[in-house]
Design a protein around this motif. Structure first.
Motif, PDB file in Angstrom:
ATOM      1  N   ASP A 293       0.820  -1.207   0.000  1.00 59.35           N
ATOM      2  CA  ASP A 293       0.000   0.000   0.000  1.00 59.35           C
ATOM      3  C   ASP A 293       0.858   1.264   0.000  1.00 59.35           C
ATOM      4  N   PRO A 294       1.689   1.444  -1.026  1.00 58.24           N
ATOM      5  CA  PRO A 294       2.560   2.633  -1.044  1.00 58.24           C
ATOM      6  C   PRO A 294       1.768   3.932  -1.148  1.00 58.24           C
ATOM      7  N   GLU A 295       0.551   3.887  -1.702  1.00 61.55           N
ATOM      8  CA  GLU A 295      -0.260   5.108  -1.815  1.00 61.55           C
ATOM      9  C   GLU A 295      -0.562   5.695  -0.433  1.00 61.55           C
ATOM     10  N   ARG A 296      -0.707   4.815   0.553  1.00 60.01           N
ATOM     11  CA  ARG A 296      -1.011   5.275   1.916  1.00 60.01           C
ATOM     12  C   ARG A 296       0.196   5.944   2.562  1.00 60.01           C
ATOM     13  N   TYR A 297       1.360   5.352   2.393  1.00 59.04           N
ATOM     14  CA  TYR A 297       2.554   5.825   3.098  1.00 59.04           C
ATOM     15  C   TYR A 297       3.334   6.874   2.313  1.00 59.04           C
ATOM     16  N   TYR A 298       3.232   6.817   1.004  1.00 57.88           N
ATOM     17  CA  TYR A 298       3.996   7.733   0.154  1.00 57.88           C
ATOM     18  C   TYR A 298       3.083   8.256  -0.953  1.00 57.88           C
ATOM     19  N   PRO A 299       2.062   9.041  -0.604  1.00 61.08           N
ATOM     20  CA  PRO A 299       1.033   9.420  -1.579  1.00 61.08           C
ATOM     21  C   PRO A 299       1.536  10.261  -2.746  1.00 61.08           C
ATOM     22  N   THR A 300       2.630  10.983  -2.570  1.00 59.58           N
ATOM     23  CA  THR A 300       3.103  11.843  -3.655  1.00 59.58           C
ATOM     24  C   THR A 300       4.070  11.146  -4.603  1.00 59.58           C
ATOM     25  N   ALA A 301       4.512   9.928  -4.233  1.00 58.92           N
ATOM     26  CA  ALA A 301       5.485   9.225  -5.086  1.00 58.92           C
ATOM     27  C   ALA A 301       5.329   7.723  -4.925  1.00 58.92           C
ATOM     28  N   HIS A 302       4.096   7.258  -5.006  1.00 57.86           N
ATOM     29  CA  HIS A 302       3.861   5.844  -4.703  1.00 57.86           C
ATOM     30  C   HIS A 302       4.475   4.907  -5.743  1.00 57.86           C
ATOM     31  N   ASP A 303       4.589   5.352  -6.986  1.00 55.18           N
ATOM     32  CA  ASP A 303       5.223   4.487  -7.989  1.00 55.18           C
ATOM     33  C   ASP A 303       6.712   4.289  -7.688  1.00 55.18           C
ATOM     34  N   LEU A 304       7.395   5.363  -7.322  1.00 51.11           N
ATOM     35  CA  LEU A 304       8.806   5.255  -6.948  1.00 51.11           C
ATOM     36  C   LEU A 304       8.958   4.430  -5.675  1.00 51.11           C
ATOM     37  N   ALA A 305       8.023   4.619  -4.730  1.00 55.60           N
ATOM     38  CA  ALA A 305       8.074   3.855  -3.489  1.00 55.60           C
ATOM     39  C   ALA A 305       7.899   2.364  -3.751  1.00 55.60           C
ATOM     40  N   ARG A 306       6.969   2.035  -4.641  1.00 59.97           N
ATOM     41  CA  ARG A 306       6.735   0.627  -4.965  1.00 59.97           C
ATOM     42  C   ARG A 306       7.990  -0.004  -5.562  1.00 59.97           C
ATOM     43  N   GLU A 307       8.660   0.729  -6.438  1.00 58.54           N
ATOM     44  CA  GLU A 307       9.873   0.192  -7.057  1.00 58.54           C
ATOM     45  C   GLU A 307      11.003   0.066  -6.041  1.00 58.54           C
ATOM     46  N   HIS A 308      11.142   1.051  -5.180  1.00 57.66           N
ATOM     47  CA  HIS A 308      12.188   1.008  -4.158  1.00 57.66           C
ATOM     48  C   HIS A 308      11.958  -0.148  -3.192  1.00 57.66           C
ATOM     49  N   LEU A 309      10.790  -0.187  -2.586  1.00 58.68           N
ATOM     50  CA  LEU A 309      10.513  -1.212  -1.583  1.00 58.68           C
ATOM     51  C   LEU A 309      10.396  -2.599  -2.191  1.00 58.68           C
ATOM     52  N   GLY A 310      10.122  -2.646  -3.495  1.00 62.04           N
ATOM     53  CA  GLY A 310      10.075  -3.946  -4.163  1.00 62.04           C
ATOM     54  C   GLY A 310      11.397  -4.679  -4.105  1.00 62.04           C
ATOM     55  N   CYS A 311      12.494  -3.938  -3.936  1.00 63.42           N
ATOM     56  CA  CYS A 311      13.806  -4.580  -3.793  1.00 63.42           C
ATOM     57  C   CYS A 311      13.842  -5.488  -2.575  1.00 63.42           C
ATOM     58  N   PHE A 312      13.024  -5.176  -1.570  1.00 67.12           N
ATOM     59  CA  PHE A 312      13.059  -5.908  -0.307  1.00 67.12           C
ATOM     60  C   PHE A 312      11.982  -6.990  -0.204  1.00 67.12           C
ATOM     61  N   GLU A 313      11.034  -6.978  -1.130  1.00 65.53           N
ATOM     62  CA  GLU A 313       9.830  -7.788  -0.940  1.00 65.53           C
ATOM     63  C   GLU A 313      10.114  -9.272  -0.794  1.00 65.53           C
ATOM     64  N   GLN A 314      10.891  -9.840  -1.720  1.00 72.05           N
ATOM     65  CA  GLN A 314      11.122 -11.274  -1.664  1.00 72.05           C
ATOM     66  C   GLN A 314      11.883 -11.684  -0.414  1.00 72.05           C
ATOM     67  N   ARG A 315      12.855 -10.886  -0.002  1.00 76.10           N
ATOM     68  CA  ARG A 315      13.596 -11.219   1.210  1.00 76.10           C
ATOM     69  C   ARG A 315      12.697 -11.164   2.445  1.00 76.10           C
ATOM     70  N   CYS A 316      11.793 -10.184   2.487  1.00 78.21           N
ATOM     71  CA  CYS A 316      10.853 -10.087   3.605  1.00 78.21           C
ATOM     72  C   CYS A 316       9.877 -11.258   3.608  1.00 78.21           C
ATOM     73  N   ARG A 317       9.394 -11.629   2.449  1.00 82.04           N
ATOM     74  CA  ARG A 317       8.481 -12.769   2.370  1.00 82.04           C
ATOM     75  C   ARG A 317       9.175 -14.041   2.844  1.00 82.04           C
ATOM     76  N   ALA A 318      10.412 -14.208   2.476  1.00 85.35           N
ATOM     77  CA  ALA A 318      11.153 -15.389   2.919  1.00 85.35           C
ATOM     78  C   ALA A 318      11.332 -15.376   4.437  1.00 85.35           C
ATOM     79  N   GLN A 319      11.583 -14.210   4.996  1.00 85.88           N
ATOM     80  CA  GLN A 319      11.767 -14.096   6.439  1.00 85.88           C
ATOM     81  C   GLN A 319      10.506 -14.490   7.191  1.00 85.88           C
ATOM     82  N   LEU A 320       9.350 -14.242   6.580  1.00 86.51           N
ATOM     83  CA  LEU A 320       8.065 -14.559   7.199  1.00 86.51           C
ATOM     84  C   LEU A 320       7.548 -15.940   6.813  1.00 86.51           C
ATOM     85  N   GLY A 321       8.357 -16.716   6.121  1.00 85.43           N
ATOM     86  CA  GLY A 321       7.951 -18.050   5.730  1.00 85.43           C
ATOM     87  C   GLY A 321       6.922 -18.077   4.629  1.00 85.43           C
TER      88      GLY A 321
END
Length: 383
Positions: free
Chosen positions: A106-134
């Protein structure tokens, strides 16, 4: 708790952003680019405005933003602080991974003025976070430059944890071993000695905020001496982050970086010597990102302005010492800012640096770095 502790928490958090913003103006620019943004000069001597820079997921999110604007280093630090506050002062690797995933979803909620850039930035971490949570395996890393931002580069440790956990040491006042252990526990982003680097930074920050008037060199000694897992043998001599690799005795090392500054004639000479000593390191190597700030703090004894400006001038040079290009100056200056801010407190920084950093990040990203630091202090240290 004392006003002095609040002053140090603010110093660490805002100091990191000050360093990030000063270094970001020249980060990775070649000589011509540096001269262009510094009006013909090759030495960063102040907090300068951004020039000739566009939005980037890992950089600033606005073209030519106001001076004092942070990059991904600042955004990830605010994410960590907000996670701790949201969970009442408690944080573990699961809560942190969930915080990242929530913002990915939900990048629109946390970064409403740049949610597309936020999605791309945080996407770098997504798979590692998912793995950490099983929730699946770490998976393939993103393509292009972002691919080396989080994942290892040919199995070489990098800097993700130093960026995302720069404030972890603030969780424990004057308890460097607890801070080290917690930082390593939280650092599911990294491999190998990168995790040791994150623990070392946390230990030094914890030591710095634990004393009213800490000595810069003493803080370094405490950090180097904090080794709860016995890395590098019984005496730590072969510890990659602080000792000398017996298989690579001539490789860059903290020992060599310290020798560079001890033998230097002035600040410029120290920067030139550090440039030569680091030329064999990948620019995202934790030894570069943490070792250079440690050497600079040793040289300046923690002077906040001199330290950050030296860090923002970390560079690649030719045999004659002529500038080729800057290294990862925003990250190096960010770590330096966190350290000297924890040592000295917020009042030791120039007032215009502090006010510009607070104002610029409110304007560009919509978060208040001072308010977040105060909320963290109240939650963790006052309760």
């Amino acid at each position: 708790m004392s006003d002095r502790l609040l002053n140090k928490v603010l110093g660490c958090v805002i100091g990191a952003t000050i360093g990030d913003s000063i270094g970001a103006v020249v980060e990775f620019r070649d000589r011509d680019g540096v001269r262009r943004v510094l009006d013909g000069n090759e030495w960063v001597d102040d907090m300068h405005p951004f020039k000739d820079i566009g939005p980037n997921p890992l950089g600033v999110w606005r073209a030519d933003p106001p001076r004092g604007t942070g990059t991904d280093d600042t955004r990830l630090n605010q994410l960590f602080l907000e996670c701790v506050v949201r969970n009442g002062g408690r944080v573990d690797s699961q809560l942190l991974a969930e915080e990242y995933l929530e913002r990915c979803r939900d990048p629109e909620r946390y970064y409403p003025t740049a949610h597309d850039l936020a999605r791309e930035h945080l996407g770098c971490f997504e798979q590692r976070c998912r793995a950490q949570l099983g929730m699946g395996e770490a998976g393939a890393r993103p393509a292009g430059f972002a691919g080396i931002y989080l994942d290892d580069l040919n199995a070489v440790p990098i800097l993700a944890g130093l960026l995302s956990l720069q404030s972890a040491g603030l969780l424990f006042r004057g308890e460097p071993e607890k801070a080290y252990r917690k930082a390593v526990e939280l650092d599911f982003f990294d491999i190998g000695y990168a995790r040791d680097a994150v623990g070392l930074l946390a230990a030094m920050v914890s030591a710095a905020i634990g004393e009213d008037e800490p000595d810069g060199r003493r803080v370094l000694e405490v950090g180097i001496g904090t080794n709860p897992f016995g890395l590098g043998g019984a005496d730590g001599a072969a510890r990659r982050m602080t000792g000398i690799d017996p298989l690579l005795p001539d490789a860059p090392s903290l020992v060599r970086l310290f020798r560079c500054v001890d033998e230097s004639l002035c600040g410029w000479d120290a920067v030139a010597r550090l440039a030569k000593a680091c030329e064999g390191l990948h620019p995202f190597d934790p030894l570069d990102i943490l070792g250079v700030p440690m050497a600079i703090v040793r040289y300046t004894d923690g002077d906040p302005v001199r330290s950050i400006l030296m860090a923002a001038n970390h560079r690649c040079v030719d045999r004659e010492g002529t500038l080729i290009a800057m290294r990862d100056t925003d990250c190096v200056a960010m770590v330096t800012g966190a350290l000297v801010g924890a040592i000295n407190g917020i009042e030791a920084f120039p007032a215009d640096w502090v006010s510009d950093a607070i104002t610029a990040n409110k304007e560009v990203y919509g978060f208040d770095i001072e308010q977040n630091a105060r909320a963290f202090y109240e939650t963790v240290h006052v309760g």
